[in-house]
Design a protein around this motif. Structure first.
Motif, PDB file in Angstrom:
ATOM      1  N   ASP A   1       0.986  -1.305   0.063  1.00  0.00           N
ATOM      2  CA  ASP A   1       0.093   0.073  -0.096  1.00  0.00           C
ATOM      3  C   ASP A   1       0.906   1.207   0.098  1.00  0.00           C
ATOM      4  O   ASP A   1       0.488   2.049  -0.821  1.00  0.00           O
ATOM      5  CB  ASP A   1      -0.977   0.097   1.345  1.00  0.00           C
ATOM      6  CG  ASP A   1      -2.170  -0.947   1.120  1.00  0.00           C
ATOM      7  OD1 ASP A   1      -2.221  -1.469   0.095  1.00  0.00           O
ATOM      8  OD2 ASP A   1      -2.695  -1.301   2.222  1.00  0.00           O
ATOM      9  N   ALA A   2       2.030   1.341   0.835  1.00  0.00           N
ATOM     10  CA  ALA A   2       2.877   2.463   0.948  1.00  0.00           C
ATOM     11  C   ALA A   2       3.381   2.622  -0.644  1.00  0.00           C
ATOM     12  O   ALA A   2       3.670   3.756  -0.903  1.00  0.00           O
ATOM     13  CB  ALA A   2       3.806   2.239   1.892  1.00  0.00           C
ATOM     14  N   PHE A   3       3.977   1.388  -0.912  1.00  0.00           N
ATOM     15  CA  PHE A   3       4.723   1.430  -2.380  1.00  0.00           C
ATOM     16  C   PHE A   3       3.854   2.011  -3.369  1.00  0.00           C
ATOM     17  O   PHE A   3       4.012   3.155  -4.467  1.00  0.00           O
ATOM     18  CB  PHE A   3       5.163   0.286  -2.623  1.00  0.00           C
ATOM     19  CG  PHE A   3       5.697  -0.139  -4.167  1.00  0.00           C
ATOM     20  CD1 PHE A   3       6.584   0.622  -4.574  1.00  0.00           C
ATOM     21  CD2 PHE A   3       4.810  -1.022  -5.227  1.00  0.00           C
ATOM     22  CE1 PHE A   3       7.245   0.601  -5.877  1.00  0.00           C
ATOM     23  CE2 PHE A   3       5.415  -1.014  -6.595  1.00  0.00           C
ATOM     24  CZ  PHE A   3       6.488  -0.256  -6.745  1.00  0.00           C
ATOM     25  N   TYR A   4       2.612   1.752  -3.399  1.00  0.00           N
ATOM     26  CA  TYR A   4       1.496   1.853  -4.256  1.00  0.00           C
ATOM     27  C   TYR A   4       1.083   3.648  -4.156  1.00  0.00           C
ATOM     28  O   TYR A   4       1.259   4.203  -5.123  1.00  0.00           O
ATOM     29  CB  TYR A   4       0.087   1.419  -4.022  1.00  0.00           C
ATOM     30  CG  TYR A   4      -0.984   1.637  -5.070  1.00  0.00           C
ATOM     31  CD1 TYR A   4      -1.222   1.385  -6.364  1.00  0.00           C
ATOM     32  CD2 TYR A   4      -1.849   2.754  -4.509  1.00  0.00           C
ATOM     33  CE1 TYR A   4      -2.193   1.885  -7.130  1.00  0.00           C
ATOM     34  CE2 TYR A   4      -3.002   3.232  -5.221  1.00  0.00           C
ATOM     35  CZ  TYR A   4      -3.146   2.721  -6.451  1.00  0.00           C
ATOM     36  OH  TYR A   4      -4.330   3.019  -7.337  1.00  0.00           O
ATOM     37  N   ALA A   5       1.015   3.958  -2.936  1.00  0.00           N
ATOM     38  CA  ALA A   5       0.800   5.683  -2.614  1.00  0.00           C
ATOM     39  C   ALA A   5       1.735   6.272  -3.294  1.00  0.00           C
ATOM     40  O   ALA A   5       1.575   7.619  -3.711  1.00  0.00           O
ATOM     41  CB  ALA A   5       0.433   5.791  -1.122  1.00  0.00           C
ATOM     42  N   THR A   6       3.254   5.971  -3.340  1.00  0.00           N
ATOM     43  CA  THR A   6       4.303   6.811  -3.608  1.00  0.00           C
ATOM     44  C   THR A   6       4.425   6.606  -4.944  1.00  0.00           C
ATOM     45  O   THR A   6       4.836   7.862  -5.587  1.00  0.00           O
ATOM     46  CB  THR A   6       5.395   6.517  -2.804  1.00  0.00           C
ATOM     47  OG1 THR A   6       5.891   5.250  -2.846  1.00  0.00           O
ATOM     48  CG2 THR A   6       5.388   6.684  -1.291  1.00  0.00           C
TER      49      THR A   6
END
Length: 171
Positions: free
Chosen positions: A7-12
């Protein structure tokens, strides 16, 4: 890669990748679609995703391939459409059809309904009776009277219709 890490990877990465694909495709909506599809494919293999040395590069590559594939499909479709233009014109109904419709319009509604349901909709007499709420004997009478009236009207009108030979000429 855990769900939180993904999720963090996706958001950035999503905004950055969308911008890159927008520059590649020239269509912001298309860029969002292919990047989103690439992330869906990455989600399916997220367990191995951490082992990849450059997950963003993998998603960019997949998204670019998807964009190219869509572009090729659209190009093939456009070529197909250009090769097969629509017909110049659609011929109208023939004189026989026009006469039949006109003759049917002159029948009483109950007879017309029985003939259309039985002969054009291919319903049995029993099915016509069920659909119209009339007894079977009444449907048979309507069909008989309607056919007789149609035959009479069509015979009268047939003399006025030009006859086409197989060559397509009117005599």
């Amino acid at each position: 890669m855990t769900e939180d890490e993904f999720d963090a990877f996706y958001a950035t990465a999503f905004p950055r990748l969308t911008g890159q694909l927008y520059a590649f495709t020239g269509d912001h909506g298309e860029a969002q679609d292919v990047v989103q599809e690439a992330f869906v494919r990455a989600w399916d293999r997220r367990q191995q995703f951490l082992a990849d040395s450059a997950p963003e590069a993998w998603i960019r590559t997949v998204a670019m391939r998807l964009a190219v594939s869509r572009w090729r499909r659209a190009k093939r479709w456009l070529e197909l459409v250009r090769r097969t233009p629509p017909p110049a014109s659609t011929p109208g109904p023939g004189p026989e059809y026009t006469l039949l419709v006109a003759a049917l319009r002159e029948l009483p509604e109950a007879q017309r309904m029985a003939i259309v349901l039985h002969h054009l909709c291919d319903l049995s007499v029993e099915q016509v009776a069920s659909e119209t709420g009339a007894p079977v004997g009444t449907v048979k009478a309507r069909l008989s009277r309607g056919r007789a009236e149609l035959a009479k009207r069509l015979a009268e009108d047939e003399a006025d219709v030009p006859v086409r030979k197989e060559s397509g000429r009117v005599r």
